[in-house]
Design a protein around this motif. Structure first.
Motif, short mmCIF file in Angstrom:
data_model
loop_
_atom_site.label_atom_id
_atom_site.label_comp_id
_atom_site.label_asym_id
_atom_site.label_seq_id
_atom_site.Cartn_x
_atom_site.Cartn_y
_atom_site.Cartn_z
N GLY A 2 -7.75 -1.36 -3.17
CA GLY A 2 -7.30 -0.04 -2.73
C GLY A 2 -6.48 0.69 -3.76
O GLY A 2 -6.20 1.88 -3.61
N LEU A 3 -6.05 -0.02 -4.85
CA LEU A 3 -5.24 0.63 -5.88
C LEU A 3 -6.05 0.92 -7.15
O LEU A 3 -5.52 1.52 -8.09
CB LEU A 3 -4.05 -0.26 -6.23
N ALA A 42 -5.92 4.34 -9.24
CA ALA A 42 -4.69 5.09 -8.96
C ALA A 42 -3.98 5.45 -10.27
O ALA A 42 -4.11 4.75 -11.28
CB ALA A 42 -3.76 4.26 -8.08
N GLU A 72 1.01 8.74 -7.98
CA GLU A 72 0.07 8.98 -6.88
C GLU A 72 0.49 8.20 -5.64
O GLU A 72 1.04 7.10 -5.72
CB GLU A 72 -1.33 8.55 -7.31
N GLN A 73 0.24 8.78 -4.48
CA GLN A 73 0.46 8.11 -3.21
C GLN A 73 -0.88 7.75 -2.59
O GLN A 73 -1.81 8.57 -2.60
CB GLN A 73 1.26 8.99 -2.25
N ARG A 74 -0.95 6.53 -2.10
CA ARG A 74 -2.22 6.08 -1.53
C ARG A 74 -1.98 5.39 -0.20
O ARG A 74 -0.91 4.80 0.05
CB ARG A 74 -2.92 5.10 -2.47
N GLN A 75 -3.00 5.44 0.63
CA GLN A 75 -2.99 4.71 1.90
C GLN A 75 -4.03 3.59 1.79
O GLN A 75 -5.21 3.87 1.56
CB GLN A 75 -3.35 5.66 3.06
N VAL A 76 -3.57 2.35 1.93
CA VAL A 76 -4.46 1.20 1.77
C VAL A 76 -4.58 0.49 3.11
O VAL A 76 -3.56 0.09 3.70
CB VAL A 76 -3.93 0.22 0.70
N ARG A 92 -1.92 -1.02 7.73
CA ARG A 92 -1.99 0.12 6.84
C ARG A 92 -0.76 0.10 5.95
O ARG A 92 0.37 -0.10 6.41
CB ARG A 92 -2.01 1.42 7.65
N GLU A 121 1.38 2.30 3.15
CA GLU A 121 1.64 3.57 2.46
C GLU A 121 2.25 3.20 1.11
O GLU A 121 3.34 2.64 1.03
CB GLU A 121 2.59 4.44 3.26
N THR A 128 3.30 4.13 -2.95
CA THR A 128 3.63 5.08 -4.00
C THR A 128 3.56 4.35 -5.34
O THR A 128 4.31 3.39 -5.57
CB THR A 128 5.04 5.68 -3.83
#
Length: 445
Positions: free
Chosen positions: A203-204, A207, A211-215, A234, A236, A238
């Motif tokens: 999921g990264l 990136a 960046e902010q990601r939701q995995v 889930r 969240e 950063t």
């Protein structure tokens, strides 16, 4: 004055009947009477001022108990010395139902180590293993170090790829509720190492810093925390930084990273350590087959009391180790027949080998010298930087239990070496890599 009579009731089992003279008994009785009188308290009497007759009536049981205990303790060593018996476990004390008309009697149930006649060591046959460390083993270590000793340099404005190090903050949620232990700050993760939950690193990928990601992932069904096992989650995330791994340019560069002057010095240190490891491996392999052959050639009948005590001590150690690791010993585990059999089998093998190696030691006249200990301390110190060698040796000398273990290991080593010189052996050579592969395969079975 004491009189002793020894009766042998079985192999390594003895009853020592002891009679203490009336004079000795009276003297100890008087001592205990005074001690009780000095601390006894009864209504109407000041402490220490009670009449002796009243003390004897009021504290008859305690007086007899303490007199008996003192007599046994006082004569215990004298009894064993006079009989020549050397207990393998703490002797049991028995008191007759009726004491003799004069004096005092007790019995010691003494279990001694079994006496054996060692079989001819020249008839033992086994393979003597010699493990060697060669150039290929050294190169294998260098290759692993080249792959693991990586510098990380910022990858500005570049998407993260396999092998990059990502530093991040994250918060984990299950059903939109943050869960305990699911939060991290400034956590470093090398993509592709598989350190996190399956799917997290994927999921990264791609990136960038900032960046902010939701995995979204699922905890494995066998996850160690039962409240999370098998549940979808889930995170969240950063991403703070992305850094690319930069391997050493050459062996000299690698040597600098691990505090050596150059590649040659690094290789020399690796070779020295591998040769020591190979020597230990060869001894371990030879030791195993030598001890197996020694056991097979000699029948040792262990007294049940000795075996039972060793099993008890082993069980206590297992429970203690579990508590030290934060685990609560399970009574069901200790009651399990398979566990009990394993502990008893190990105890039986260990005790038999103790008896046999003592016989080997006596035959070989093996002793550990100060020079032997100093040489072993020097060898063990090599695992630390040179500046710490003397500090390590001083620390070891200040640890009586460790020094005792060291002495016993060296003594056993000499006994094994003696067996090898006497036995009919066939040498088999193995590379360190082959030996390590065999060990890994054995652990997987």
């Amino acid at each position: 004055m004491i009189q002793t009579e020894v009766k042998t009731t079985g192999k390594s089992e003895h009853l020592v009947h002891v009679h203490v003279s009336q004079g000795d008994y009276d003297a100890v009785y008087a001592e205990q009477l005074q001690k009780i009188a000095a601390r006894a308290k009864l209504p109407g009497f000041r402490q220490g001022k009670m009449p002796p007759g009243l003390i004897e009536r009021q504290f008859a049981g305690k007086l007899l108990e303490e007199t008996t205990s003192e007599l046994v303790q006082r004569h215990y060593s004298e009894v064993l010395e006079s009989t020549g018996l050397k207990p393998a476990v703490q002797p049991e004390i028995e008191l007759p139902a009726v004491q003799p008309g004069s004096g005092f009697a007790f019995t010691l149930k003494v279990t001694t180590w079994p006496e054996i006649e060692l079989a001819d060591l020249g008839k033992l046959k086994f393979d003597e293993t010699e493990v060697t460390a060669g150039d290929a083993d050294v190169q294998s270590v260098v290759d692993r170090l080249m792959a693991s000793q990586v510098r990380y340099e910022p990858a500005e404005n570049r998407a993260a790829v396999q092998g990059d190090r990502v530093e991040m903050d994250f918060v984990g949620y299950i059903d939109d509720e943050a869960f305990e232990g699911g939060k991290g700050e400034n956590v470093a993760l090398v993509l592709g190492e598989g350190r996190f939950i399956p799917g997290f690193e994927d999921g990264l990928m791609g990136a960038k810093a900032g960046e902010q990601r939701q995995v979204e992932v699922s905890f494995p069904a066998d996850y160690q925390a039962e409240n999370l096992a098998g549940k979808p989650a889930r995170f969240e995330v950063t991403v703070r930084t992305v850094a690319a791994g930069v391997p050493p340019k050459d062996e000299d560069d690698l040597a600098t990273l691990v505090d050596f002057a150059d590649g040659a010095a690094l290789r020399a240190d690796i070779r020295r350590r591998l040769e020591a490891e190979a020597k230990d491996a060869g001894h371990a392999a030879t030791r195993q087959v030598a001890l197996d052959a020694l056991l097979a050639a000699n029948a040792v009948e262990l007294p049940e009391a000795l075996l039972r005590e060793d099993v008890r001590q082993t069980t206590l150690r297992v429970a203690k180790n579990m508590r030290q690791q934060g685990l609560q010993p399970d009574r069901a585990m200790f009651d399990d027949p398979a566990f009990q059999k394993e502990v008893r089998d190990r105890a039986e093998r260990g005790l038999k080998l103790s008896v046999l190696l003592q016989a080997v030691r006596e035959q070989a006249k093996a002793e550990v010298t100060d020079d032997d200990i100093e040489a072993e301390l020097d060898a063990q110190a090599q695992q630390y930087p040179e500046a710490q060698h003397e500090e390590f040796k001083r620390w070891m000398r200040g640890q009586p239990e460790r020094m005792q273990e060291l002495n016993e290991q060296l003594l056993e080593h000499k006994c094994i070496a003696y067996i090898v010189t006497k036995a009919k052996t066939k040498k088999q050579a193995k590379s360190l890599a082959d030996w390590q592969s065999e060990q890994d395969q054995g652990q997987e079975k």
